[in-house]
Structure formats: structure tokens, C-alpha cells
Enzyme design. Structure first.
Site, PDB file in Angstrom:
ATOM      1  N   LYS A 145       2.466  -4.259   6.658  1.00  0.00           N
ATOM      2  CA  LYS A 145       2.974  -4.760   4.635  1.00  0.00           C
ATOM      3  C   LYS A 145       4.165  -4.117   4.617  1.00  0.00           C
ATOM      4  CE  LYS A 145      -0.994  -5.037   2.672  1.00  0.00           C
ATOM      5  NZ  LYS A 145      -1.298  -6.214   2.847  1.00  0.00           N
TER       6      LYS A 145
ATOM      7  N   SER B  94       0.888  -1.169  -0.028  1.00  0.00           N
ATOM      8  CA  SER B  94       0.363  -0.158   0.095  1.00  0.00           C
ATOM      9  C   SER B  94       0.700   1.475   0.389  1.00  0.00           C
ATOM     10  CB  SER B  94      -0.716   0.114   1.043  1.00  0.00           C
ATOM     11  OG  SER B  94      -1.281   1.361   1.296  1.00  0.00           O
ATOM     12  N   SER B  95       0.574   2.546  -0.015  1.00  0.00           N
ATOM     13  CA  SER B  95       0.997   3.742  -0.591  1.00  0.00           C
ATOM     14  C   SER B  95       1.766   4.200   0.681  1.00  0.00           C
ATOM     15  CB  SER B  95       0.498   4.834  -1.145  1.00  0.00           C
ATOM     16  OG  SER B  95      -0.762   4.953  -0.705  1.00  0.00           O
ATOM     17  N   CYS B  96       0.765   3.589   1.728  1.00  0.00           N
ATOM     18  CA  CYS B  96       0.750   3.946   3.428  1.00  0.00           C
ATOM     19  C   CYS B  96       2.038   3.553   3.781  1.00  0.00           C
ATOM     20  CB  CYS B  96       0.022   3.952   4.262  1.00  0.00           C
ATOM     21  SG  CYS B  96      -0.696   2.056   4.144  1.00  0.00           S
TER      22      CYS B  96
ATOM     23  N   HIS C  21     -13.621   3.134   3.009  1.00  0.00           N
ATOM     24  CA  HIS C  21     -12.053   4.978   2.248  1.00  0.00           C
ATOM     25  C   HIS C  21     -13.337   5.965   1.652  1.00  0.00           C
ATOM     26  CE1 HIS C  21      -9.740   0.516   1.572  1.00  0.00           C
ATOM     27  NE2 HIS C  21      -8.284   1.653   2.565  1.00  0.00           N
TER      28      HIS C  21
ATOM     29  N   TYR D  75      -0.945  -0.627  10.261  1.00  0.00           N
ATOM     30  CA  TYR D  75      -1.041  -1.950   8.906  1.00  0.00           C
ATOM     31  C   TYR D  75       0.162  -1.409   7.668  1.00  0.00           C
ATOM     32  CZ  TYR D  75      -3.323  -1.947   3.920  1.00  0.00           C
ATOM     33  OH  TYR D  75      -3.414  -3.092   2.753  1.00  0.00           O
TER      34      TYR D  75
HETATM   35  O1  GFB Z   1      -9.663   6.998   2.272  1.00  0.00           O
HETATM   36  P1  GFB Z   1      -9.643   6.948   3.353  1.00  0.00           P
HETATM   37  O2  GFB Z   1     -10.494   6.642   4.297  1.00  0.00           O
HETATM   38  O3  GFB Z   1      -8.393   6.943   3.760  1.00  0.00           O
HETATM   39  O4  GFB Z   1      -9.203   9.364   3.482  1.00  0.00           O
HETATM   40  P2  GFB Z   1      -6.525   7.567   3.962  1.00  0.00           P
HETATM   41  C1  GFB Z   1      -8.686   9.909   3.293  1.00  0.00           C
HETATM   42  C2  GFB Z   1      -9.417  11.056   3.714  1.00  0.00           C
HETATM   43  O5  GFB Z   1     -10.630  11.574   3.319  1.00  0.00           O
HETATM   44  C3  GFB Z   1      -9.087  11.487   4.341  1.00  0.00           C
HETATM   45  C4  GFB Z   1     -11.701  12.106   4.538  1.00  0.00           C
HETATM   46  O6  GFB Z   1      -8.493  13.111   4.795  1.00  0.00           O
HETATM   47  C5  GFB Z   1     -10.153  11.494   5.642  1.00  0.00           C
HETATM   48  O7  GFB Z   1     -10.422  12.600   7.076  1.00  0.00           O
HETATM   49  N1  GFB Z   1     -12.673  11.737   4.462  1.00  0.00           N
HETATM   50  C6  GFB Z   1     -13.719  12.631   4.217  1.00  0.00           C
HETATM   51  C7  GFB Z   1     -13.670  10.574   4.256  1.00  0.00           C
HETATM   52  N2  GFB Z   1     -15.233  12.162   3.961  1.00  0.00           N
HETATM   53  C8  GFB Z   1     -14.658  10.852   4.847  1.00  0.00           C
HETATM   54  C9  GFB Z   1     -15.353   9.790   5.077  1.00  0.00           C
HETATM   55  O8  GFB Z   1     -16.806   9.903   4.684  1.00  0.00           O
HETATM   56  N3  GFB Z   1     -14.565   8.497   5.176  1.00  0.00           N
HETATM   57  C10 GFB Z   1     -13.589   8.534   4.914  1.00  0.00           C
HETATM   58  N4  GFB Z   1     -13.304   6.809   5.183  1.00  0.00           N
HETATM   59  N5  GFB Z   1     -13.155   9.276   4.863  1.00  0.00           N
HETATM   60  C11 GFB Z   1      -5.877   4.807   3.985  1.00  0.00           C
HETATM   61  C12 GFB Z   1      -5.215   4.249   5.305  1.00  0.00           C
HETATM   62  O9  GFB Z   1      -5.193   6.122   4.379  1.00  0.00           O
HETATM   63  O10 GFB Z   1      -5.612   4.113   2.566  1.00  0.00           O
HETATM   64  C13 GFB Z   1      -4.918   2.949   4.923  1.00  0.00           C
HETATM   65  O11 GFB Z   1      -5.640   4.455   6.509  1.00  0.00           O
HETATM   66  C14 GFB Z   1      -4.712   2.414   3.998  1.00  0.00           C
HETATM   67  O12 GFB Z   1      -4.038   2.104   5.713  1.00  0.00           O
HETATM   68  C15 GFB Z   1      -5.528   3.072   2.384  1.00  0.00           C
HETATM   69  O13 GFB Z   1      -3.710   3.290   3.097  1.00  0.00           O
HETATM   70  C16 GFB Z   1      -5.683   3.083   1.156  1.00  0.00           C
HETATM   71  O14 GFB Z   1      -6.379   7.913   2.567  1.00  0.00           O
HETATM   72  O15 GFB Z   1      -6.339   8.895   5.037  1.00  0.00           O
END
Ligand code: GFB
Length: 318
Positions: free
Chosen positions: A137, A104-106, A176, A133
Site C-alpha cells: 500500500k 490503509s491505516s496499517c 476482520h 500488505y
Molecule cells: O480486524 P483485525 O483482524 O485486524 O483484528 P487488525 C483486530 C483485533 O481484533 C486484533 C482481535 O487484536 C484481533 O486479535 N480479534 C478478536 C479478532 N477476535 C477476533 C476475531 O474473531 N477475528 C479477528 N480477525 N480478530 C488488519 C490488518 O489489522 O486491519 C490489515 O491485518 C488491515 O492489514 C486491516 O490494515 C484494516 O486491525 O489488527
């Protein structure tokens, strides 16, 4: 050629099944969550001994968005570590000749240069919201690299950016951002709501890759005679979360406003992969974000109509 796809019921795994099902001479070896517990070393060893696949793609794992990662770091670390160790070591013991591990890119540091090159691995501290996570990875990537170096097996990794597409998880607490917003906007239209609540500030930037492109990139690197130990897979472009809300409003037909819940974390300010290495090898993404969003919204509606939409987080998305 017997190909084991670990995690074939998830977002990436199901795309890999679609991609490899059309490959001549490939027999897929698949096990559902209920049939094989990938966090059990004994179960994984017994499976490999019975099936003896020639090749494996490890797309299984406990996955989730920022909230799931941030609130359940122990589960994300332990389960992904166990799955990586069992599937990679088990493959080696069973004589699997080639293995592709999905990272993952994280895995890259929170303050990595943007776009993030492969060389930035382990050059600084990780983003705290997904450290568990990421550590798991990184361990998987290092298992592949060290087994390749010490034992001469062709085990290597791909590091995808944020993925989306059919069969995603639409659980609002665990998913996500992209599937969460598709569901929130779609339900707001149905319920004639004037407002949708999104998390954070809307300022973070993310890169989104359609999962069918990801599956195609996996097929591409598996054809390389001497693949890099790990290679980034992305589109090379990103959007702010605020821009993403505008795109999703357009696709779903929502005309109301968006409110930002600042009690939820932003996570990384930017997470854009440097994709020059894979581009130089000859692969690039095909599906643009507006087109991918339209297709994903159509699959969301179809999955909802068919009653197959995943709206609750499973214990493990394997
Ligand atoms: O996709 P996401 O949950 O994960 O959130 P990451 C990306 C951004 O979208 C964050 C915002 O800044 C969230 O605060 N966001 C806005 C929301 N509204 C929402 C919503 O309704 N739901 C969610 N989930 N986010 C993950 C990692 O990071 O990415 C994992 O935690 C993994 O480890 C994955 O690498 C690909 O992009 O921040």
C-alpha cells in the site's frame, strides 16, 4: 465521465458503486474478478486501451484480517503490489486524468504517535502482522505521489481506518474482527451457546468507519482541485476490542460470556487516525458505531437469508 472502479465486488468497491451510481453524468466502468485479472499487466493494459476511462478509483486488492495477513504475507505483498503497479501505471499510459488509490491505516509505523498523522509515514518500522500488505500500500501511495510530481497527472490516495458494512467477508479465519464477531455472536445466539471465543487479549484499540462514509469521503476528495497526496479517513474515535464485543453482544442479543484466545495475536496496540486534515478540508464521518453495527447486523441477516453471505475467503477480494 467514465469512472473505473477497480474491486467493485468487495466491501469498499460495492459501497463506491452505491455512492457513484446516484451521481449524474457518471458512467461506471466495472469488471468482475473473472473478467479482468488485475495482477496481469497485459490484461490491465488491454482493458484500459479498450475502455479509456476518464477517472479511476483503485479499491481492489487482497484484503483480510490479522490472521490472513500474518499467515500469508507473501500473497498479500505480491498481489497488492502487482495490482497497484498495473492499475496506476496502466492508467497513466491510457491517459486517465485522475485516479484515487485506497490505502490503509496499517501503512503507519507500529509505534507512530496516536492518533496517527499523515506525517508519520515511513518514520519507523511497521507492525509485523501486516507488513506485507502495508509495504504494497505504501508503494501504491508513492506511485501516485511520484507520477503526480513527475508526469503532472492528478493521482492521489486516501488512507482508511478499519472499515465495515454490507458485503463484508465473514470467513472466520480470514476476516476482520467486526464481521467475525457479528457472525460468532449471531451463531452463538442461534445455537444457544453460553460462550463466544474472541482472539487476543481484548485490550487493543481500533477505530471503525462505516463503508458508506468511506465512499462519501472518496467522492469528497475527488472534488478537491488540489487534494493532498494522501489523507486519513476515519471517525477520530476508537474502542477496545473488549468494548466492541460488548456492543456486538447487545446488537445480537447474546447474553453469554466471552473467552479470550491468547494464542492469537493482538496486532497493533492502538490504530487511531488523526483526521484533522480531512476535517479541515470539510468532511467528517456521519455514521456512529452503535448505529453502524445495527445496520451491519441487519445486512448480515439479509445476506444470510438471501444466500449471498461471504463465508469463505476468495483468492483475491478484487
Ligand atoms: O480486524 P483485525 O483482524 O485486524 O483484528 P487488525 C483486530 C483485533 O481484533 C486484533 C482481535 O487484536 C484481533 O486479535 N480479534 C478478536 C479478532 N477476535 C477476533 C476475531 O474473531 N477475528 C479477528 N480477525 N480478530 C488488519 C490488518 O489489522 O486491519 C490489515 O491485518 C488491515 O492489514 C486491516 O490494515 C484494516 O486491525 O489488527
Amino acid at each position: 465521465m467514465k469512472l473505473f472502479i477497480a474491486g467493485h465486488q468487495g466491501l469498499v468497491g460495492s459501497a463506491l458503486v452505491r455512492r457513484f451510481a446516484r451521481e449524474p453524468g457518471v458512467a461506471l466502468v466495472l469488471r468482475g474478478r473473472g473478467e479482468l485479472d488485475l495482477s496481469s499487466q497485459a490484461a490491465v493494459d488491454a482493458f484500459y486501451a479498450a475502455e479509456r476511462p476518464d477517472m479511476a478509483i483503485i479499491a481492489a486488492g487482497r484484503v483480510g484480517g490479522i490472521n490472513a495477513n500474518n499467515t500469508r504475507p507473501a500473497e498479500f505483498l505480491f498481489e497488492n503490489l502487482a495490482i497497484a503497479a498495473n492499475t496506476i501505471h496502466g492508467a497513466y499510459r491510457a491517459g486517465v486524468k485522475r485516479l484515487l488509490f485506497l490505502g490503509s491505516s496499517c501503512i503507519y509505523p507500529a509505534h507512530a504517535p496516536q492518533p496517527m498523522p499523515e506525517e508519520s509515514l515511513l518514520a519507523g518500522p511497521l507492525e509485523p502482522t501486516n507488513e506485507g500488505y502495508a509495504v504494497a500500500k505504501i508503494a501504491g501511495l508513492k506511485l501516485c505521489q511520484t507520477y503526480r510530481r513527475q508526469y503532472g497527472v492528478l493521482y492521489h490516495s486516501v488512507m482508511p481506518t478499519n472499515l465495515y458494512g454490507p458485503c463484508d467477508n465473514y470467513d472466520l479465519q480470514g476476516s476482520h474482527v467486526l464481521p467475525a464477531l457479528i457472525r460468532k455472536y449471531s451463531e452463538a445466539v442461534e445455537e444457544r451457546k453460553a460462550e463466544v471465543v474472541a482472539w487476543g487479549t481484548g485490550a487493543p484499540r481500533r477505530e471503525f468507519l462505516h463503508v458508506d462514509d468511506m465512499a462519501d469521503a472518496c467522492a469528497f476528495v475527488l472534488e478537491l482541485a488540489d487534494p493532498p497526496d494522501w489523507v486519513n479517513v476515519g471517525t477520530g474515535t476508537d474502542v477496545s476490542i473488549r468494548e466492541l464485543t460488548a456492543l456486538i453482544a447487545e446488537v445480537t442479543g447474546f447474553r453469554g460470556r466471552v473467552a479470550w484466545d491468547a494464542t492469537k495475536p493482538d496486532g497493533m496496540a492502538r490504530k487511531l487516525l488523526d483526521v484533522r486534515r480531512l476535517t479541515a478540508l470539510g468532511w467528517k464521518a456521519r455514521v456512529g458505531l452503535p448505529e453502524g453495527l445495527r445496520a451491519t447486523y441487519a445486512s448480515y441477516l439479509a445476506e444470510k437469508a438471501a444466500g449471498t453471505l461471504r463465508t469463505e475467503s476468495r483468492k483475491r477480494q478484487a
